[in-house]
Design an enzyme around this catalytic site. Structure first.
Site, PDB file in Angstrom:
ATOM      1  N   HIS A   1      -2.995  -3.697  -5.780  1.00 19.89           N
ATOM      2  CA  HIS A   1      -3.332  -3.197  -4.450  1.00 19.89           C
ATOM      3  C   HIS A   1      -4.838  -3.256  -4.204  1.00 19.89           C
ATOM      4  O   HIS A   1      -5.613  -2.457  -4.745  1.00 19.89           O
ATOM      5  CB  HIS A   1      -2.827  -1.756  -4.290  1.00 19.89           C
ATOM      6  CG  HIS A   1      -3.086  -1.178  -2.936  1.00 19.89           C
ATOM      7  ND1 HIS A   1      -3.342   0.150  -2.704  1.00 19.89           N
ATOM      8  CD2 HIS A   1      -3.150  -1.784  -1.709  1.00 19.89           C
ATOM      9  CE1 HIS A   1      -3.530   0.353  -1.419  1.00 19.89           C
ATOM     10  NE2 HIS A   1      -3.432  -0.811  -0.800  1.00 19.89           N
TER      11      HIS A   1
ATOM     12  N   ASN B   1      -3.898   6.450  -1.066  1.00 18.15           N
ATOM     13  CA  ASN B   1      -3.177   6.834   0.149  1.00 18.15           C
ATOM     14  C   ASN B   1      -2.491   8.192   0.028  1.00 18.15           C
ATOM     15  O   ASN B   1      -2.084   8.773   1.028  1.00 18.15           O
ATOM     16  CB  ASN B   1      -2.161   5.759   0.529  1.00 18.15           C
ATOM     17  CG  ASN B   1      -2.815   4.626   1.290  1.00 18.15           C
ATOM     18  OD1 ASN B   1      -3.752   4.834   2.054  1.00 18.15           O
ATOM     19  ND2 ASN B   1      -2.334   3.420   1.082  1.00 18.15           N
TER      20      ASN B   1
ATOM     21  N   GLU C   1      -5.961  -0.980  -7.283  1.00 16.59           N
ATOM     22  CA  GLU C   1      -4.991  -0.130  -7.958  1.00 16.59           C
ATOM     23  C   GLU C   1      -3.956  -1.019  -8.666  1.00 16.59           C
ATOM     24  O   GLU C   1      -3.319  -1.859  -8.027  1.00 16.59           O
ATOM     25  CB  GLU C   1      -4.272   0.782  -6.966  1.00 16.59           C
ATOM     26  CG  GLU C   1      -5.164   1.860  -6.360  1.00 16.59           C
ATOM     27  CD  GLU C   1      -4.432   2.727  -5.344  1.00 16.59           C
ATOM     28  OE1 GLU C   1      -4.665   3.943  -5.320  1.00 16.59           O
ATOM     29  OE2 GLU C   1      -3.608   2.171  -4.568  1.00 16.59           O
TER      30      GLU C   1
ATOM     31  N   SER D   1       0.810  -1.218   0.000  1.00 18.01           N
ATOM     32  CA  SER D   1       0.000   0.000   0.000  1.00 18.01           C
ATOM     33  C   SER D   1       0.841   1.264   0.000  1.00 18.01           C
ATOM     34  O   SER D   1       0.324   2.347  -0.221  1.00 18.01           O
ATOM     35  CB  SER D   1      -0.926   0.020   1.225  1.00 18.01           C
ATOM     36  OG  SER D   1      -0.159  -0.017   2.418  1.00 18.01           O
TER      37      SER D   1
END
Length: 508
Positions: A127, A177, A139, A106
């Site tokens: 991800h 993120n 992702e 991540s």
């Protein structure tokens, strides 16, 4: 996370092997997944035959050599660059050359993981978001050496598994993120400045912003050890960019071991017998004075509709024709525009925040009784609004404005006069970060919005939200925040500036 990914792949028809370095962990995971399939069959989400077939595709193995025939290997091990490099380096000596490596990292650079491999082109980020069987987003992250066919194969595979994949470049935080950082950072800045308490900021983000969870309760659920670590990782990876600056408030919680729900204490107290604080709400006030709804903005039209439903009498008027100083091409010019007021009641004048404090706006406009309200995702449906008043504002004007908003059906939370209030500054910064990710080639506009809606359940993609609010408004909010704080943190993305100068929407 590994078990969740295995469940997704098995349900999609793939034979799946699970390997864990903890004794019997893989076998327990297989049994747990099979129990999930059985439960889904009981609820009618799968046929009994489909559940049995998916369960039969799962097996636990005990050593890397057992993975020799794999076509795709997904790791969900500890977030350590060295550990991931070692694992994939060992696997290279075991699997076929056409086996794809999909790291579920991540936050670690896919490029850096691949640097340890003889054939880094076979590695890409895959991800998933937790819980993997339920969350739609995946992702697909390309490192510098990732082969395009590998990324495209993973994209197609994730789509075939019923997920919504998005392509991203390997940069710190990837899409979610990275772009999500302002949701936490701006709330923490508000709390640090005493704008309002945690429960009130959370309530405004939920009830006006439409977010499923407020930032403080969300950080408590994620865990401050995890959330703070990700923030620090992104901050360091961007060479201490002020936009990602960690918060001293969260540092204190981590130092105390108050990680949130899992430890019983965080921003809130989850221990047995603890009383959960409620949002600060202004006492009922009388909307004294003649009411005028000004202009035809979204906020003004919604206010008029709500007042009509409440049975309160009001009149309509165009926005004030007072000149407003706005920056055009970098030089301030005075042009005959409305001053943005949405309502007047008695001596109070109400505006939607533009990133300046109410006190500054009052001083610059000469309207002492200035009252600001926050942005709402949908002013027709919002149940609460944050409000701030200028220091010059008379108490009677504050009371009248509060009464007007209450008569329109809003619970009113009064904030300290902080620039941008809660939802507006948060949305502006989310849009700005998403725009910068697009501008830097990390992802497309569509991918940025899809990632934030599906990965963290935002009510709207931040770039689409910016288009709805108005790109010029977002630009002005960021400019005013930057001027108020004197910080590079609020620098405006070139993508937003180009959209404003071109007179188009970001998606336009």
């Amino acid at each position: 996370m590994g078990a969740g990914i295995a469940q997704v792949a098995a349900a999609a028809g793939h034979p799946v092997k699970l390997l864990d370095n903890r004794p019997d962990a893989a076998a327990r995971a297989v049994e747990g997944i099979r129990a999930q399939f059985a439960k889904m069959a009981e609820k009618g989400k799968l046929t009994a035959e489909a559940a049995a077939a998916a369960s039969a595709r799962l097996s636990a193995v005990h050593q890397l050599a057992d993975l020799a025939d794999a076509g795709l290997i997904v790791e969900a091990i500890v977030e350590s660059l060295e550990a991931k490099q070692t694992l994939y380096r060992d696997l290279e000596a075991i699997v076929d050359p056409d086996c794809i490596f999909g790291t579920n990292t991540s936050s670690i650079s896919v490029t850096a993981i691949g640097a340890a491999l003889k054939h880094p082109e076979r590695l890409a980020g895959l991800h998933f978001f937790n819980p993997a069987p339920l969350m739609a987003l995946v992702e697909i992250v390309s490192g510098l050496a990732t082969d395009k066919n590998v990324a495209d194969t993973l994209f197609a595979s994730a789509a075939a598994w019923g997920k919504t994949p998005v392509h991203a470049k390997s940069t710190p935080g990837f899409i979610v993120n990275r772009v999500a950082r302002p949701y936490y950072a701006e709330a923490l800045r508000l709390a640090q400045e005493g704008a309002a308490d945690y429960a009130t900021i959370d309530a405004c983000c939920r009830e006006a912003g439409g977010f499923r969870m407020g930032p403080f309760e969300l950080m408590d659920m994620i865990g401050h050890d995890v959330n703070f670590a990700v923030t620090n990782s992104v901050w360091r990876a961007f060479y201490n960019d002020q936009r990602f600056l960690p918060s001293l408030i969260q540092q204190e919680l981590v130092d105390a071991g108050f990680f949130g729900k899992k430890t019983g204490r965080g921003f809130y107290d989850y221990r047995e017998g603890a009383v959960r604080p409620t949002a600060q709400t202004e006492a009922a006030q009388v909307p004294a004075g003649m009411i005028v709804v000004c202009g035809e903005s979204i906020a003004a039209e919604a206010l008029a509709d709500r007042l009509t439903h409440s049975g309160l009498s009001f009149s309509r008027a165009p926005d004030s024709d007072a000149p407003k100083e706005v920056p055009l091409g970098g030089a301030p010019k005075e042009v005959p525009l409305g001053d943005g007021r949405i309502a007047e009641i008695g001596r109070a004048v109400i505006y939607v925040t533009d990133g300046r404090s109410a006190t500054q706006r009052a001083a610059e406009s000469g309207v002492d009784n200035t009252v600001l309200i926050d942005l709402a995702l949908d002013y027709d449906k919002a149940t609460r609004l944050a409000m701030a008043a200028a220091e010059q504002c008379e108490p009677s004007a504050i009371a009248a404005a509060t009464g007007l908003l209450q008569a329109a059906g809003f619970a009113v939370s009064r904030f300290l006069d902080i620039p941008g209030l809660a939802v507006m500054r948060t949305v502006a910064m989310l849009a700005n970060e998403a725009a910068d990710a697009v501008n830097q080639g990390v992802c497309s506009e569509t991918a940025a919005d899809a990632a934030m809606r599906l990965g963290v359940n935002y009510p709207q993609g931040p770039l689409a939200w910016a288009d709805q609010v108005g790109v010029e408004t977002i630009r002005d909010v960021l400019a005013h925040l930057g001027a108020s704080y004197g910080e590079d943190r609020y620098r405006i993305s070139p993508l937003i500036q180009r959209a404003v100068f071109a007179g188009r929407k970001i998606h336009g």
